[in-house]
Motif scaffolding. Structure first.
Motif, PDB file in Angstrom:
ATOM      1  N   TYR A 135       0.842  -1.212   0.000  1.00  0.00           N
ATOM      2  CA  TYR A 135       0.000   0.000   0.000  1.00  0.00           C
ATOM      3  C   TYR A 135       0.871   1.254   0.000  1.00  0.00           C
ATOM      4  CZ  TYR A 135      -4.012  -2.923   1.412  1.00  0.00           C
ATOM      5  OH  TYR A 135      -4.992  -3.872   1.485  1.00  0.00           O
ATOM      6  N   TYR A 218      -9.090 -11.832  -0.356  1.00  0.00           N
ATOM      7  CA  TYR A 218      -9.355 -13.035   0.464  1.00  0.00           C
ATOM      8  C   TYR A 218     -10.839 -13.163   0.823  1.00  0.00           C
ATOM      9  CZ  TYR A 218      -4.346 -12.604   0.853  1.00  0.00           C
ATOM     10  OH  TYR A 218      -3.014 -12.492   0.536  1.00  0.00           O
ATOM     11  N   LYS A 245      -6.381 -15.425  -5.142  1.00  0.00           N
ATOM     12  CA  LYS A 245      -6.398 -16.331  -3.993  1.00  0.00           C
ATOM     13  C   LYS A 245      -7.624 -17.243  -4.025  1.00  0.00           C
ATOM     14  CE  LYS A 245      -3.009 -13.575  -2.709  1.00  0.00           C
ATOM     15  NZ  LYS A 245      -1.643 -13.783  -2.340  1.00  0.00           N
TER      16      LYS A 245
HETATM   17  N1  PLP Z   1      -3.790  -7.030  -1.394  1.00  0.00           N
HETATM   18  C1  PLP Z   1      -3.465  -7.937  -0.467  1.00  0.00           C
HETATM   19  C2  PLP Z   1      -3.954  -7.736   0.916  1.00  0.00           C
HETATM   20  C3  PLP Z   1      -2.674  -9.048  -0.784  1.00  0.00           C
HETATM   21  O1  PLP Z   1      -2.368  -9.927   0.182  1.00  0.00           O
HETATM   22  C4  PLP Z   1      -2.224  -9.200  -2.111  1.00  0.00           C
HETATM   23  C5  PLP Z   1      -1.366 -10.316  -2.485  1.00  0.00           C
HETATM   24  O2  PLP Z   1      -0.866 -11.094  -1.698  1.00  0.00           O
HETATM   25  C6  PLP Z   1      -2.591  -8.233  -3.046  1.00  0.00           C
HETATM   26  C7  PLP Z   1      -3.364  -7.160  -2.673  1.00  0.00           C
HETATM   27  C8  PLP Z   1      -2.150  -8.342  -4.465  1.00  0.00           C
HETATM   28  O3  PLP Z   1      -2.926  -9.328  -5.103  1.00  0.00           O
HETATM   29  P1  PLP Z   1      -2.767  -9.704  -6.644  1.00  0.00           P
HETATM   30  O4  PLP Z   1      -1.819 -10.848  -6.723  1.00  0.00           O
HETATM   31  O5  PLP Z   1      -4.117 -10.115  -7.089  1.00  0.00           O
HETATM   32  O6  PLP Z   1      -2.279  -8.510  -7.346  1.00  0.00           O
END
Ligand code: PLP
Length: 393
Positions: A135, A218, A245
């Motif tokens: 973030y 998630y 996920k």
């Molecule tokens: N946000 C969170 C809380 C995550 O845990 C993750 C990946 O582990 C992401 C975003 C990024 O996800 P993506 O692989 O779909 O870009």
């Protein structure tokens, strides 16, 4: 000249990736069966069979240039319509295809939304610790700043007092992630409602909207509790979703942004999302995966192995004297570091070939993140090492 900021980002790996790379080297040196790698959140159960079946059917039955060709920049209309229908059926939402934008996963969803919302200098975003470390990278890359509300370490639920003190007239949005990486906690409906009241009151005081950005990779990975649909609690919610996920497809890069029509300036924000996608070159998410997501939206991989891993690891560690909250979702345990220093514990654990991530980058020093999306047998093999580690603090 090369951008110093981008150089720094690219040459310094995240602590998670650093440990993961260390694990690969250690596996070569001492054998993979002797390394207990709890570092990365890479799903360990295969996608549901419908994913492969859908891919094969599409590849066999559709004309190749249509399958692999460009779609609309925001994703194929038929795909967005089918996903909107699924979300409406599951959450009693009232989304239309034109409120969805297909992306390359949650990371892209977040970057696009943050770019679309970084509207003025010193634009501030607030998040709740513990939080996903990227973030900070995403917000700062857009020219904004991230303020982190301190964690409520008793429950890891929202800390409303801390959040209230972080929200100021230059707060443009609040980023939440539930079920949470790294704590596994699902924020309670009561606290979410209280946050919604706080944001509504502050937005009124400041005379401008405060957006809630709900990062939900998630959402479906839960062990009994449900995850509230946030637009029902706070109209000004934008959803950043990923199939990485839920369908165990992180390498395929597919997700979406939902800008419900209840959001302030929804049409303008959706157009800005399209503009941000365009400015990044993030148009037309992978076409085959868009179709797969449309068919498989709402399905999940077999979550029983995650539940079994959670139960085994949580019970074994707490019996040994480790302290952690019961995770209700995702596939992480957030454990208090015995001795208090998570970095020192993680270094000591490496000597036992146990790879656990210090919570510092998650905004929670003194805690360790353990990803339990791993082979169950590895968890069992790792337990004597965890026992030695707590005995020798
Ligand atoms: N946000 C969170 C809380 C995550 O845990 C993750 C990946 O582990 C992401 C975003 C990024 O996800 P993506 O692989 O779909 O870009």
């Amino acid at each position: 000249m090369i951008s110093e900021t981008m150089y720094e980002l690219g040459s310094r790996r995240s602590s998670i990736r650093e440990l993961f790379e260390y694990g690969k080297r250690a596996a070569e040196a001492v054998g993979a069966e002797n390394v207990y790698d709890f570092s990365l959140g890479n799903p360990s159960t295969p996608p549901p069979p419908a994913v492969t079946e859908t891919m094969l059917t599409i590849l066999k039955e559709q004309e190749p240039c249509a399958v692999h060709g460009y779609t609309s920049a925001q994703g194929a209309y038929s795909v967005r319509k089918r996903i909107a229908d699924d979300l409406n059926a599951r959450y009693d939402a009232s989304l239309t295809a034109d409120e969805l934008y297909m992306t390359c996963g949650a990371a892209a969803s977040l970057c696009i939304v943050l770019r679309a919302l970084t509207a003025f200098p010193c634009c501030r975003f607030v998040t709740q610790a513990p939080y996903f470390p990227e973030y900070k990278v995403f917000v700062e890359s857009m020219g904004g700043s991230l303020t982190v509300a301190t964690a409520d370490t008793d429950t890891f639920d929202l800390n409303l007092e801390a959040l209230a003190s972080c929200i100021t007239p230059d707060t443009q949005g609040v980023i939440l992630n539930s079920p949470n990486n790294p704590s596994g906690v699902i924020y309670s409906e009561d606290k979410l409602k209280a946050l919604a009241s706080l944001l509504t009151a502050r937005a009124k005081d400041y005379g401008r909207p405060i957006y809630l950005i709900s990062d939900e990779p998630y959402r479906e990975i839960t062990y009994g509790k449900t995850v509230p649909y946030l637009p029902h609690l706070y109209a000004n919610t934008v959803i950043c979703y990923s199939y990485s996920k839920s369908l165990s497809l992180p390498g395929e890069r597919i997700g979406y942004i939902a800008v419900p029509n209840t959001v302030t300036d929804a049409d303008r924000l959706y157009a800005a999302v399209c503009g941000a996608g365009r400015s990044f070159g993030y148009v037309c998410a992978p076409a085959l995966m868009q179709q797969v997501a449309a068919v498989c939206s709402g399905m999940t991989s077999d979550l029983s192995s995650y539940r079994r891993n959670r139960d085994t690891l949580y019970t074994a560690l707490t019996d040994m004297g480790y302290d952690c909250v019961v995770p209700d979702g995702a596939f992480y345990l957030f454990v208090k570091a015995p001795g208090g220093d998570a970095v020192a514990f993680s270094e000591r654990a490496k000597k036992e070939q146990v790879l656990v991530v210090p919570g510092n980058d998650f905004g929670c020093p003194g805690y360790l993140r353990l990803s339990y999306c791993v082979d169950h047998a590895m968890i069992l093999r790792s337990l004597p090492a965890f026992q030695r580690l707590i005995e020798t603090v």
